[in-house]
Design an enzyme around this catalytic site. Structure first.
Site, PDB file in Angstrom:
ATOM      1  N   ASN A   6      89.781  30.920  62.512  1.00  0.00           N
ATOM      2  CA  ASN A   6      88.851  31.422  63.532  1.00  0.00           C
ATOM      3  C   ASN A   6      87.555  30.636  63.511  1.00  0.00           C
ATOM      4  O   ASN A   6      87.249  29.914  62.558  1.00  0.00           O
ATOM      5  CB  ASN A   6      88.470  32.892  63.257  1.00  0.00           C
ATOM      6  CG  ASN A   6      89.617  33.850  63.430  1.00  0.00           C
ATOM      7  OD1 ASN A   6      90.599  33.552  64.123  1.00  0.00           O
ATOM      8  ND2 ASN A   6      89.518  35.007  62.798  1.00  0.00           N
ATOM      9  N   GLY A  36      92.794  33.557  56.917  1.00  0.00           N
ATOM     10  CA  GLY A  36      93.672  32.532  56.341  1.00  0.00           C
ATOM     11  C   GLY A  36      92.898  31.300  55.926  1.00  0.00           C
ATOM     12  O   GLY A  36      93.000  30.826  54.784  1.00  0.00           O
ATOM     13  N   GLY A 223      84.406  47.110  41.629  1.00  0.00           N
ATOM     14  CA  GLY A 223      85.335  46.108  41.091  1.00  0.00           C
ATOM     15  C   GLY A 223      86.724  46.267  41.677  1.00  0.00           C
ATOM     16  O   GLY A 223      86.889  46.447  42.888  1.00  0.00           O
ATOM     17  N   GLY A 249      85.674  39.038  50.422  1.00  0.00           N
ATOM     18  CA  GLY A 249      87.034  39.459  50.035  1.00  0.00           C
ATOM     19  C   GLY A 249      88.015  38.298  50.121  1.00  0.00           C
ATOM     20  O   GLY A 249      88.950  38.198  49.315  1.00  0.00           O
ATOM     21  N   ASP A 250      87.807  37.410  51.080  1.00  0.00           N
ATOM     22  CA  ASP A 250      88.690  36.241  51.199  1.00  0.00           C
ATOM     23  C   ASP A 250      88.463  35.271  50.038  1.00  0.00           C
ATOM     24  O   ASP A 250      89.409  34.635  49.559  1.00  0.00           O
ATOM     25  CB  ASP A 250      88.454  35.526  52.532  1.00  0.00           C
ATOM     26  CG  ASP A 250      88.812  36.400  53.720  1.00  0.00           C
ATOM     27  OD1 ASP A 250      89.715  37.247  53.588  1.00  0.00           O
ATOM     28  OD2 ASP A 250      88.177  36.242  54.781  1.00  0.00           O
TER      29      ASP A 250
END
Ligand code: RIB
Length: 322
Positions: A6, A36, A223, A249-250
């Site tokens: 993106n 991704g 965590g 998070g990625d």
């Protein structure tokens, strides 16, 4: 890496708008993003050998979408150009660092079973295949029959999937909200009533009990929990002042994949991932905030490390002859 590419259009606001409300913001830059691509860049910047299976459009955003992947040295031989717009994410970042995101899939919609299978040779050679929920269902469901290594599955956002595909995840990486949606698919009779577990350690045991070999349950500032045949272990967070959590998070998942690919046990890989995810939240944007080799990562909140028995929640113990 099989997933989305993106461009992130960033708006900084004091707080997120309420429905029907218009607010003034700042920013307006476009940065490379997509779950991704972000995860691929995170793994590559840490030294992983990464190839991307994905799609970009024919618009001006395509070069921005590819820029982070190119700079990180990701193999793009299986990224196809398709007529139309590149995936676009409208990212609103509030003063406390929390974001909200609207994703318009664009070219990522072309990543169906046919397209994923066309990259089958590359996918079958990978030690770790990582996938998220930003490509069509059929593309994700094509993966298990192509994979010979390990399937790191991050079903975000969660969509309805063949339960056999969910059970092929090893590990499944989810937050609590995603975990509940996955469990509802794996245990359709249980519904969302009293039988749905609440506590994180119950959730992760339920996912294992539903047939998933290993699970990482991310818990934000608390965590994460890691579960596999060795039991359930807690991984602490690293304490940082968050600037922008977009893509943190990625970064966690890219680091987890890199750790597993180099042979780390799941718990060790999750500990590295926790530090990398925390680092990513200290800088603006997704990919621009990711650490490279040698960047000083924040320490986890347990200087004693994973050997401390207090970090094991029902771990299987092996006894030593005495
Ligand atoms: O996880 C963050 C990512 O989600 C952003 O980069 C955006 O592109 C969306 O896919």
């Amino acid at each position: 890496m099989v997933g989305s590419i993106n461009v992130d259009l960033i708006a900084h606001v004091r707080r997120h708008p309420r429905p029907g409300e218009t607010l003034h913001g700042s920013g307006g830059q476009t940065l490379p993003g997509g779950k991704g691509a972000n995860q691929a860049v995170a793994a590559a910047r840490l030294g992983g050998t990464v190839a991307m299976v994905g799609a970009i459009g024919t618009d001006a955003h395509a070069s921005v979408g590819l820029s982070g992947l190119q700079a990180a040295g990701v193999d793009l031989s299986q990224v196809r150009e398709v007529e139309g717009p590149t995936g676009l994410a409208i990212v609103t970042v509030a003063q406390d660092g929390e974001n909200s995101i609207v994703v318009i899939p664009g070219a990522n919609s072309s990543m169906d079973a046919g397209r994923v299978s066309a990259a089958g040779e590359m996918i079958s050679r990978a030690a770790i295949v990582v996938c998220q929920g930003e490509i069509p269902r059929s593309g994700i469901e094509a993966l298990p029959s192509l994979i010979t290594g390990r399937f790191l599955h991050n079903p975000a956002p969660v969509m309805e999937l063949d339960p056999a595909v969910l059970r092929a995840s090893d590990p499944l990486v989810v937050n609590e909200h995603e975990a509940a949606l996955v469990l509802a698919q794996l245990r359709p009779g249980a519904g969302s009533g009293a039988s749905m577990p609440d506590a994180p350690d119950e959730i992760i045991r339920a996912l294992r009990g539903a047939g998933i070999a290993s699970v990482v349950l991310t818990l934000g500032a608390q965590g994460s929990l890691v579960a596999d045949e060795d039991g359930v272990h807690r991984v602490p967070a690293a304490h940082i002042d968050a600037v922008d959590t977009t893509g943190a998070g990625d970064a966690f998942i890219g680091a987890l994949a890199m750790g597993l690919a180099r042979g780390d046990a799941l718990l060790a890989a999750a500990r590295l991932a926790s530090r990398v995810g925390a680092f990513a939240a200290t800088g603006p944007g997704a990919q621009p905030s990711y650490p490279g080799i040698g960047d000083p990562l924040p320490e986890l909140d347990d200087p004693a490390g994973p050997a401390g028995a207090d970090h094991a929640l029902g771990a299987r113990r092996t006894s030593t002859p005495g």
